[in-house]
Design an enzyme around this catalytic site. Structure first.
Site, PDB file in Angstrom:
ATOM      1  N   HIS A 166       1.530   8.308  11.888  1.00 47.25           N
ATOM      2  CA  HIS A 166       2.112   7.169  12.495  1.00 47.25           C
ATOM      3  C   HIS A 166       3.815   7.481  12.504  1.00 47.25           C
ATOM      4  CE1 HIS A 166      -0.846   3.817  12.537  1.00 47.25           C
ATOM      5  NE2 HIS A 166      -1.440   4.719  12.836  1.00 47.25           N
ATOM      6  N   TYR A 223       3.746  -6.058  10.289  1.00 48.30           N
ATOM      7  CA  TYR A 223       3.889  -6.666   9.275  1.00 48.30           C
ATOM      8  C   TYR A 223       4.285  -8.152   9.803  1.00 48.30           C
ATOM      9  CZ  TYR A 223       3.726  -2.735   6.383  1.00 48.30           C
ATOM     10  OH  TYR A 223       3.345  -1.413   5.662  1.00 48.30           O
ATOM     11  N   PRO A 250       2.035  -4.684  -2.307  1.00 51.74           N
ATOM     12  CA  PRO A 250       2.018  -3.767  -1.389  1.00 51.74           C
ATOM     13  C   PRO A 250       2.492  -3.852  -0.018  1.00 51.74           C
ATOM     14  CG  PRO A 250      -0.137  -5.284  -1.735  1.00 51.74           C
ATOM     15  CD  PRO A 250       0.969  -5.599  -2.491  1.00 51.74           C
ATOM     16  N   LYS A 282       3.627   1.312  -1.089  1.00 47.89           N
ATOM     17  CA  LYS A 282       4.362   2.278  -1.890  1.00 47.89           C
ATOM     18  C   LYS A 282       3.629   2.434  -3.334  1.00 47.89           C
ATOM     19  CE  LYS A 282       7.552   3.030   0.403  1.00 47.89           C
ATOM     20  NZ  LYS A 282       7.151   4.044   0.751  1.00 47.89           N
ATOM     21  N   TYR A 335      10.465   3.352   3.941  1.00 51.16           N
ATOM     22  CA  TYR A 335       9.149   3.493   4.141  1.00 51.16           C
ATOM     23  C   TYR A 335       8.435   4.989   4.085  1.00 51.16           C
ATOM     24  CZ  TYR A 335       4.727   1.481   6.415  1.00 51.16           C
ATOM     25  OH  TYR A 335       3.708   0.951   6.657  1.00 51.16           O
TER      26      TYR A 335
HETATM   27  P1  FAS Z   1      -5.689   2.915 -10.295  1.00 52.82           P
HETATM   28  O1  FAS Z   1      -5.585   1.809 -10.917  1.00 52.82           O
HETATM   29  O2  FAS Z   1      -6.003   3.327  -9.006  1.00 52.82           O
HETATM   30  O3  FAS Z   1      -6.445   4.059 -11.372  1.00 52.82           O
HETATM   31  C1  FAS Z   1      -6.790   3.620 -12.744  1.00 52.82           C
HETATM   32  C2  FAS Z   1      -8.051   4.380 -13.255  1.00 52.82           C
HETATM   33  O4  FAS Z   1      -8.088   4.159 -14.423  1.00 52.82           O
HETATM   34  C3  FAS Z   1      -9.042   3.505 -12.306  1.00 52.82           C
HETATM   35  O5  FAS Z   1     -10.119   4.330 -11.885  1.00 52.82           O
HETATM   36  C4  FAS Z   1      -9.873   2.835 -13.602  1.00 52.82           C
HETATM   37  O6  FAS Z   1     -11.320   2.651 -13.643  1.00 52.82           O
HETATM   38  C5  FAS Z   1      -9.419   3.750 -14.827  1.00 52.82           C
HETATM   39  N1  FAS Z   1      -9.205   3.019 -16.198  1.00 52.82           N
HETATM   40  C6  FAS Z   1      -9.086   1.814 -16.426  1.00 52.82           C
HETATM   41  N2  FAS Z   1      -9.136   1.557 -17.824  1.00 52.82           N
HETATM   42  C7  FAS Z   1      -9.556   2.560 -18.467  1.00 52.82           C
HETATM   43  C8  FAS Z   1     -10.045   2.875 -19.495  1.00 52.82           C
HETATM   44  N3  FAS Z   1      -9.859   2.142 -20.694  1.00 52.82           N
HETATM   45  N4  FAS Z   1     -10.405   4.042 -19.902  1.00 52.82           N
HETATM   46  C9  FAS Z   1     -10.860   5.091 -19.044  1.00 52.82           C
HETATM   47  N5  FAS Z   1     -10.170   4.588 -17.594  1.00 52.82           N
HETATM   48  C10 FAS Z   1      -9.957   3.416 -17.169  1.00 52.82           C
HETATM   49  N6  FAS Z   1      -1.153   0.022  -2.761  1.00 52.82           N
HETATM   50  C11 FAS Z   1      -0.631   0.239  -1.537  1.00 52.82           C
HETATM   51  O7  FAS Z   1       0.078   1.189  -1.473  1.00 52.82           O
HETATM   52  N7  FAS Z   1      -1.353  -0.484  -0.546  1.00 52.82           N
HETATM   53  C12 FAS Z   1      -2.236  -1.275  -0.715  1.00 52.82           C
HETATM   54  O8  FAS Z   1      -2.717  -1.817   0.165  1.00 52.82           O
HETATM   55  C13 FAS Z   1      -2.707  -1.572  -1.818  1.00 52.82           C
HETATM   56  N8  FAS Z   1      -3.686  -2.428  -2.320  1.00 52.82           N
HETATM   57  C14 FAS Z   1      -4.096  -2.640  -3.477  1.00 52.82           C
HETATM   58  C15 FAS Z   1      -5.216  -3.473  -3.834  1.00 52.82           C
HETATM   59  C16 FAS Z   1      -5.870  -4.013  -4.999  1.00 52.82           C
HETATM   60  C17 FAS Z   1      -6.814  -4.804  -5.313  1.00 52.82           C
HETATM   61  C18 FAS Z   1      -5.279  -3.158  -6.097  1.00 52.82           C
HETATM   62  C19 FAS Z   1      -5.546  -3.366  -7.623  1.00 52.82           C
HETATM   63  C20 FAS Z   1      -3.954  -2.286  -6.083  1.00 52.82           C
HETATM   64  C21 FAS Z   1      -3.615  -1.994  -4.636  1.00 52.82           C
HETATM   65  N9  FAS Z   1      -2.709  -0.862  -4.287  1.00 52.82           N
HETATM   66  C22 FAS Z   1      -2.188  -0.748  -2.935  1.00 52.82           C
HETATM   67  C23 FAS Z   1      -1.992  -0.164  -5.261  1.00 52.82           C
HETATM   68  C24 FAS Z   1      -2.803   0.868  -5.738  1.00 52.82           C
HETATM   69  O9  FAS Z   1      -3.445   1.474  -4.610  1.00 52.82           O
HETATM   70  C25 FAS Z   1      -2.363   1.635  -6.768  1.00 52.82           C
HETATM   71  O10 FAS Z   1      -0.931   1.996  -6.498  1.00 52.82           O
HETATM   72  C26 FAS Z   1      -3.006   2.964  -6.911  1.00 52.82           C
HETATM   73  O11 FAS Z   1      -4.305   2.949  -6.962  1.00 52.82           O
HETATM   74  C27 FAS Z   1      -2.456   3.622  -8.104  1.00 52.82           C
HETATM   75  O12 FAS Z   1      -3.159   4.505  -8.666  1.00 52.82           O
HETATM   76  P2  FAS Z   1      -3.302   4.973 -10.319  1.00 52.82           P
HETATM   77  O13 FAS Z   1      -2.182   4.720 -10.923  1.00 52.82           O
HETATM   78  O14 FAS Z   1      -4.420   6.089 -10.051  1.00 52.82           O
HETATM   79  O15 FAS Z   1      -4.386   3.582 -10.870  1.00 52.82           O
HETATM   80  C1  PHB Z   2      -3.420  -0.824   4.027  1.00 47.94           C
HETATM   81  O1  PHB Z   2      -3.797  -0.501   5.242  1.00 47.94           O
HETATM   82  O2  PHB Z   2      -4.290  -1.252   3.074  1.00 47.94           O
HETATM   83  C2  PHB Z   2      -2.137  -1.240   3.778  1.00 47.94           C
HETATM   84  C3  PHB Z   2      -1.014  -0.518   4.649  1.00 47.94           C
HETATM   85  C4  PHB Z   2       0.213  -0.816   4.426  1.00 47.94           C
HETATM   86  C5  PHB Z   2       0.567  -1.626   3.402  1.00 47.94           C
HETATM   87  C6  PHB Z   2      -0.403  -2.415   2.730  1.00 47.94           C
HETATM   88  C7  PHB Z   2      -1.696  -2.036   2.604  1.00 47.94           C
HETATM   89  O3  PHB Z   2       1.965  -1.912   3.272  1.00 47.94           O
END
Ligand code: FAS
Ligand code: PHB
Length: 398
Positions: free
Chosen positions: A72, A200, A292, A296, A384
């Site tokens: 993109h 957005y 989000p 980032k 971005y």
């Molecule tokens: P993660 O949370 O992905 O991974 C952590 C891992 O540790 C998980 O697999 C978990 O099961 C494990 N864990 C936890 N406790 C543990 C324990 N006690 N023992 C062993 N393992 C354990 N970011 C965006 O950029 N755009 C988005 O749209 C977006 N949407 C999101 C929606 C939701 C619901 C959430 C919660 C986050 C969202 N994020 C988004 C942010 C997300 O993408 C995170 O930044 C990303 O998953 C970060 O990756 P990790 O640091 O690996 O953490």
């Molecule tokens: C998504 O596609 O999940 C998404 C994209 C951009 C954002 C947040 C979420 O800033």
């Protein structure tokens, strides 16, 4: 069991770190609380910076990303039906790639066995011990058996709710937090996106985002108050709200379809300092959370891991501690700039319940300024696509 680095968490941070260390012949073991199916089924981020895609390419794990990822060159901010396009390629020379975190996670997990990376799934009661010594260890239950892993370092990649950050003594850490008075209700549906690029939207009824996963799979979000539940939002109500908030120009292009997934994510800005305590290093959501809005979260996890893997490889290959000693400061420098951008874009594009006419006028004025200023658009664009990593680390991560 004994290894050089024990990694807690098999999300993007833990998986990327495990692969990067293995590629440099540093022994690592990943301990994950959930099942493989649970982790592979998570629907989260959708936009990758080239910081992240470079790491996948360096690992030789970008084949599906190259095939299915959508480059993109820009995105739009919508206000009052007007679209303000931010041309990130023109302003920075770099695109972003639309490719779901779900896919990134699946690609990294699939390649783990063939690369000798052990992931211990469904580990319960994970606990960290002696992290302020040079001989830390992690204990956990696996299949009803008590297990222990001794290592030189522990990488806490266990997300916001994991045990690693809590293993840092309260006196040794500082928290910075802002909880937003709303969340994002997200829907994933197998319908074609309403637009070629992300939109957005700031609307009197609240924020909305039109995103996608592929030419046939769309991802949308609307801002909802924190007392709302997914059950309050049957699909039709959500599609109606998206048409309203994305505006009359976009609405006719929205294709409706049944939700494959629908969930509400809370929004917060959070940073924990430092990101190292003794032999424990924190990376990704274990150390910081961003709303989000700026796309980032996943990308910050990747940049933390670029710094951390570089530092740990230097330690085990050359016995030098410069990288690990500098890790927290280096990672936090980029984290705080991304926190600022995500907070600023969230303030600009959402309706805050306590805001009055003045705050709304500030949003209108800022959007008007962005619409009329190349400098303002360049600033948004460079944040971005992702601010640069420290030059020497960036070179090694290409
Ligand atoms: P993660 O949370 O992905 O991974 C952590 C891992 O540790 C998980 O697999 C978990 O099961 C494990 N864990 C936890 N406790 C543990 C324990 N006690 N023992 C062993 N393992 C354990 N970011 C965006 O950029 N755009 C988005 O749209 C977006 N949407 C999101 C929606 C939701 C619901 C959430 C919660 C986050 C969202 N994020 C988004 C942010 C997300 O993408 C995170 O930044 C990303 O998953 C970060 O990756 P990790 O640091 O690996 O953490
Ligand atoms: C998504 O596609 O999940 C998404 C994209 C951009 C954002 C947040 C979420 O800033």
């Amino acid at each position: 069991m004994k290894t050089q680095v024990v990694i807690i968490g098999a999300g993007p941070a833990g998986l990327l770190l495990g692969h990067l260390l293995r590629q440099a012949n540093v022994d690592a073991l990943i301990v994950e609380r959930q099942s493989r199916a649970h982790v592979e089924g998570r629907i989260r981020a959708g936009v990758l910076e080239d910081t992240t895609t470079n790491l996948l390419r360096r690992l030789g794990l970008d084949e599906r990303l190259q095939r299915e990822g959508l480059p993109h060159t820009g995105f739009s901010l919508a206000d009052g039906g007007r679209l303000i396009r931010i041309d990130v390629l023109k302003h920075t020379g770099r695109p972003v790639t639309v490719y779901g975190q779900t896919e990134v996670t699946q690609d990294l997990i699939k390649a783990a066995p063939e690369r000798g990376i052990d992931i211990l799934w469904e580990a319960s009661d994970v606990a960290l011990h002696d992290v302020d010594t040079a001989a830390p260890y992690v204990t956990f239950q696996e299949g009803g058996n008590a297990r222990r892993i001794d290592a030189r370092f522990v990488a806490g990649c266990d997300g916001f709710h994991g045990p690693s950050r809590k293993a840092v003594p309260a006196s040794a850490g500082k928290h910075f937090e802002r909880v937003y008075p709303f969340g994002w209700l997200g829907i994933l549906a197998d319908v074609p996106p309403c637009n070629d690029e992300l939109i957005y939207a700031n609307h009197p009824r609240g924020f909305a985002l039109a995103s996608m996963r592929s030419p046939t799979r769309s991802r949308y979000y609307v801002q909802v108050s924190m007392d709302e539940r997914v059950e309050d939002w049957p699909d039709d109500r959500l599609w109606n709200e998206l048409e309203t908030r994305l505006g009359a120009e976009v609405a006719p292009h929205i294709t409706r379809g049944p939700a494959l997934e629908k969930s509400i994510a809370p929004l917060r800005s959070y940073v924990f300092e430092p990101m190292r305590h003794g032999s424990l290093f924190l990376a990704g959501d274990a150390a910081h959370i961003v709303p989000p809005t700026g796309a980032k979260g996943l990308n910050l996890a990747a940049s933390d891991v670029a710094y951390l893997s570089d530092a740990l490889i230097e330690y085990f290959r050359d016995g030098k501690t410069g990288g690990i000693d500098a890790y927290s400061e280096r990672a936090l420098a980029r984290v705080w700039k991304s926190e600022r951008f995500s907070w600023q874009l969230t303030k600009l594009m959402h309706r805050f319940p306590d805001d009055g006419p003045f705050e709304r006028r500030m949003q209108v004025a800022e959007l008007e300024y962005i619409a009329s200023s190349d400098a303002a658009q360049k600033s948004i664009a460079e944040n971005y696509v992702g601010l640069p990593l420290q030059a020497d680390v960036a070179r090694r991560c290409q």
